[in-house]
Design a protein around this motif. Sequence first.
Motif, PDB file in Angstrom:
ATOM      1  N   GLU A  23      29.535  35.342  37.090  1.00 14.54           N
ATOM      2  CA  GLU A  23      30.222  35.122  37.866  1.00 14.54           C
ATOM      3  C   GLU A  23      31.307  36.024  38.545  1.00 14.54           C
ATOM      4  O   GLU A  23      32.505  36.013  38.246  1.00 14.54           O
ATOM      5  CB  GLU A  23      30.616  33.838  37.560  1.00 14.54           C
ATOM      6  CG  GLU A  23      29.677  33.023  37.059  1.00 14.54           C
ATOM      7  CD  GLU A  23      29.856  31.518  36.781  1.00 14.54           C
ATOM      8  OE1 GLU A  23      29.017  30.976  36.497  1.00 14.54           O
ATOM      9  OE2 GLU A  23      31.033  31.168  36.486  1.00 14.54           O
ATOM     10  N   GLU A  24      30.487  36.758  39.494  1.00 18.54           N
ATOM     11  CA  GLU A  24      31.324  37.756  40.289  1.00 18.54           C
ATOM     12  C   GLU A  24      31.388  37.528  41.541  1.00 18.54           C
ATOM     13  O   GLU A  24      30.038  37.208  42.013  1.00 18.54           O
ATOM     14  CB  GLU A  24      31.212  38.886  39.964  1.00 18.54           C
ATOM     15  CG  GLU A  24      31.832  39.777  38.622  1.00 18.54           C
ATOM     16  CD  GLU A  24      31.712  41.217  38.689  1.00 18.54           C
ATOM     17  OE1 GLU A  24      32.505  41.821  37.951  1.00 18.54           O
ATOM     18  OE2 GLU A  24      30.805  41.680  39.134  1.00 18.54           O
ATOM     19  N   LYS A  26      31.464  38.813  45.412  1.00 14.74           N
ATOM     20  CA  LYS A  26      31.181  40.138  46.304  1.00 14.74           C
ATOM     21  C   LYS A  26      31.478  39.779  47.732  1.00 14.74           C
ATOM     22  O   LYS A  26      30.662  38.820  48.326  1.00 14.74           O
ATOM     23  CB  LYS A  26      30.249  41.150  45.838  1.00 14.74           C
ATOM     24  CG  LYS A  26      29.970  41.629  44.599  1.00 14.74           C
ATOM     25  CD  LYS A  26      28.791  42.312  44.346  1.00 14.74           C
ATOM     26  CE  LYS A  26      28.559  42.947  42.990  1.00 14.74           C
ATOM     27  NZ  LYS A  26      27.307  43.551  42.712  1.00 14.74           N
ATOM     28  N   ASN A  45      42.478  34.919  42.235  1.00 14.93           N
ATOM     29  CA  ASN A  45      42.024  33.779  41.709  1.00 14.93           C
ATOM     30  C   ASN A  45      42.868  32.881  41.135  1.00 14.93           C
ATOM     31  O   ASN A  45      43.145  33.339  39.895  1.00 14.93           O
ATOM     32  CB  ASN A  45      40.702  34.192  40.677  1.00 14.93           C
ATOM     33  CG  ASN A  45      39.847  32.899  40.461  1.00 14.93           C
ATOM     34  OD1 ASN A  45      40.432  31.931  40.170  1.00 14.93           O
ATOM     35  ND2 ASN A  45      38.708  33.216  40.410  1.00 14.93           N
ATOM     36  N   THR A  52      42.846  41.286  42.642  1.00 15.43           N
ATOM     37  CA  THR A  52      42.054  42.505  42.838  1.00 15.43           C
ATOM     38  C   THR A  52      42.550  42.700  44.228  1.00 15.43           C
ATOM     39  O   THR A  52      43.219  41.903  45.134  1.00 15.43           O
ATOM     40  CB  THR A  52      40.624  42.382  43.140  1.00 15.43           C
ATOM     41  OG1 THR A  52      40.000  43.832  43.055  1.00 15.43           O
ATOM     42  CG2 THR A  52      40.009  41.458  44.094  1.00 15.43           C
ATOM     43  N   ILE A  61      35.498  42.802  44.710  1.00 12.52           N
ATOM     44  CA  ILE A  61      34.878  41.939  43.631  1.00 12.52           C
ATOM     45  C   ILE A  61      35.814  41.499  42.884  1.00 12.52           C
ATOM     46  O   ILE A  61      36.721  41.982  42.394  1.00 12.52           O
ATOM     47  CB  ILE A  61      33.940  42.916  43.078  1.00 12.52           C
ATOM     48  CG1 ILE A  61      32.921  43.553  43.936  1.00 12.52           C
ATOM     49  CG2 ILE A  61      33.257  42.179  41.932  1.00 12.52           C
ATOM     50  CD1 ILE A  61      31.873  44.713  43.125  1.00 12.52           C
ATOM     51  N   ILE A  62      35.393  40.176  42.535  1.00 17.40           N
ATOM     52  CA  ILE A  62      36.441  39.394  41.645  1.00 17.40           C
ATOM     53  C   ILE A  62      35.825  38.200  40.913  1.00 17.40           C
ATOM     54  O   ILE A  62      34.872  37.712  41.428  1.00 17.40           O
ATOM     55  CB  ILE A  62      37.404  38.701  42.605  1.00 17.40           C
ATOM     56  CG1 ILE A  62      38.768  38.218  41.731  1.00 17.40           C
ATOM     57  CG2 ILE A  62      37.187  37.592  43.320  1.00 17.40           C
ATOM     58  CD1 ILE A  62      39.907  37.799  42.492  1.00 17.40           C
ATOM     59  N   PRO A  63      36.233  38.262  39.430  1.00 15.61           N
ATOM     60  CA  PRO A  63      35.328  37.086  38.887  1.00 15.61           C
ATOM     61  C   PRO A  63      35.784  35.653  39.280  1.00 15.61           C
ATOM     62  O   PRO A  63      36.847  35.387  39.848  1.00 15.61           O
ATOM     63  CB  PRO A  63      36.270  37.238  37.469  1.00 15.61           C
ATOM     64  CG  PRO A  63      36.474  38.668  37.280  1.00 15.61           C
ATOM     65  CD  PRO A  63      37.068  39.104  38.841  1.00 15.61           C
ATOM     66  N   ARG A  65      34.165  31.266  39.837  1.00 14.13           N
ATOM     67  CA  ARG A  65      33.207  30.224  39.556  1.00 14.13           C
ATOM     68  C   ARG A  65      33.473  29.478  40.860  1.00 14.13           C
ATOM     69  O   ARG A  65      34.174  29.388  41.694  1.00 14.13           O
ATOM     70  CB  ARG A  65      33.490  29.368  38.321  1.00 14.13           C
ATOM     71  CG  ARG A  65      33.592  30.400  37.043  1.00 14.13           C
ATOM     72  CD  ARG A  65      33.589  29.601  35.646  1.00 14.13           C
ATOM     73  NE  ARG A  65      35.002  28.966  35.791  1.00 14.13           N
ATOM     74  CZ  ARG A  65      35.901  29.600  34.915  1.00 14.13           C
ATOM     75  NH1 ARG A  65      35.375  30.568  34.180  1.00 14.13           N
ATOM     76  NH2 ARG A  65      37.100  29.379  34.915  1.00 14.13           N
ATOM     77  N   LEU A  89      28.397  32.703  45.961  1.00 14.66           N
ATOM     78  CA  LEU A  89      27.962  33.249  44.793  1.00 14.66           C
ATOM     79  C   LEU A  89      26.586  33.597  45.019  1.00 14.66           C
ATOM     80  O   LEU A  89      26.386  34.683  44.687  1.00 14.66           O
ATOM     81  CB  LEU A  89      28.354  32.339  43.772  1.00 14.66           C
ATOM     82  CG  LEU A  89      29.638  32.086  43.166  1.00 14.66           C
ATOM     83  CD1 LEU A  89      29.850  31.222  42.239  1.00 14.66           C
ATOM     84  CD2 LEU A  89      30.369  33.316  42.901  1.00 14.66           C
ATOM     85  N   GLN A  92      26.360  36.381  48.332  1.00 19.72           N
ATOM     86  CA  GLN A  92      27.358  37.591  48.152  1.00 19.72           C
ATOM     87  C   GLN A  92      27.729  38.390  49.314  1.00 19.72           C
ATOM     88  O   GLN A  92      27.859  39.655  49.165  1.00 19.72           O
ATOM     89  CB  GLN A  92      26.499  38.378  47.012  1.00 19.72           C
ATOM     90  CG  GLN A  92      26.557  37.964  45.538  1.00 19.72           C
ATOM     91  CD  GLN A  92      27.927  37.611  44.823  1.00 19.72           C
ATOM     92  OE1 GLN A  92      28.988  38.204  45.079  1.00 19.72           O
ATOM     93  NE2 GLN A  92      27.798  36.599  44.070  1.00 19.72           N
TER      94      GLN A  92
END
Length: 254
Positions: A23-24, A26, A45, A52, A61-63, A65, A89, A92
């Motif tokens: 789970e990233e 973009k 987040n 970021t 790009i960030i983790p 869910r 997700l 993207q």
Amino acid sequence: MKKFLLIITLFTFSITFAQHSGEELKASVVNSADDSALANVHVLNLNQVIGTVSDDNGDFIIPARVNDTLYFSYIGFKSIKVRVTNDMLKFQNTKVGLTELALALEEVVVRPFQLTGYLEIDSKNLPINQAARYSISGLNVGYEAGSRNPNAFSKIMGSIFNPADFLHNLFGKKPAQMRKLRKMQDDDKIRNLLSEKYDRETLMALLQVDKQEIQEILINCNYSDSFIETANDLQILDAISNCYEEYKVLNRGN
């Protein structure tokens, strides 16, 4: 044959799920007025307490869910929150638009100090920060006593002997929010963002508290009016964190 197709279907589903569940995200940030890319936008987040910044093309790009909340902050633009969805997700390629704020110049008040050129006279006419700070051995924290509270030292000593009353109402009801403090302090991107801000908006979003609650925390931890009014958000974060660490020490075993 049907069994084989079922296995293939399940295998394909598992690959797809793995790609979109761990789970990233973009995406990119643009100016909603002309769709131009915005660089150096801070993206946080709030659920995972990770930050970021967007690159020169507005991409980041960030983790993340599903159902995580992202907080976008950029000087001169209105900060927004965006809830992460399955489609974001999966595809993207989401574009997040920020709206530019109208520039407004605040009135600047210049206070006239009549300087004579004589140091002994002029030094008496300039304002002096009267805030004092006390420390108590063993706690590794300090207490700032401003003009708001001339009896701050006695209040501090009283709090040591009455830990059930000290900060419990402030921190005891917000354990989840306060546990984020350490993660916020360890993330360099979050620290860099907070060091440039003075509006408390990002802190309120991360900690899920309002500006009044932040002020009450600092007042009850005996920080002065001048500190509360002039500190940047990173200094406020560190002050709240020190206050919380003290609360945990005092509340240990209760």
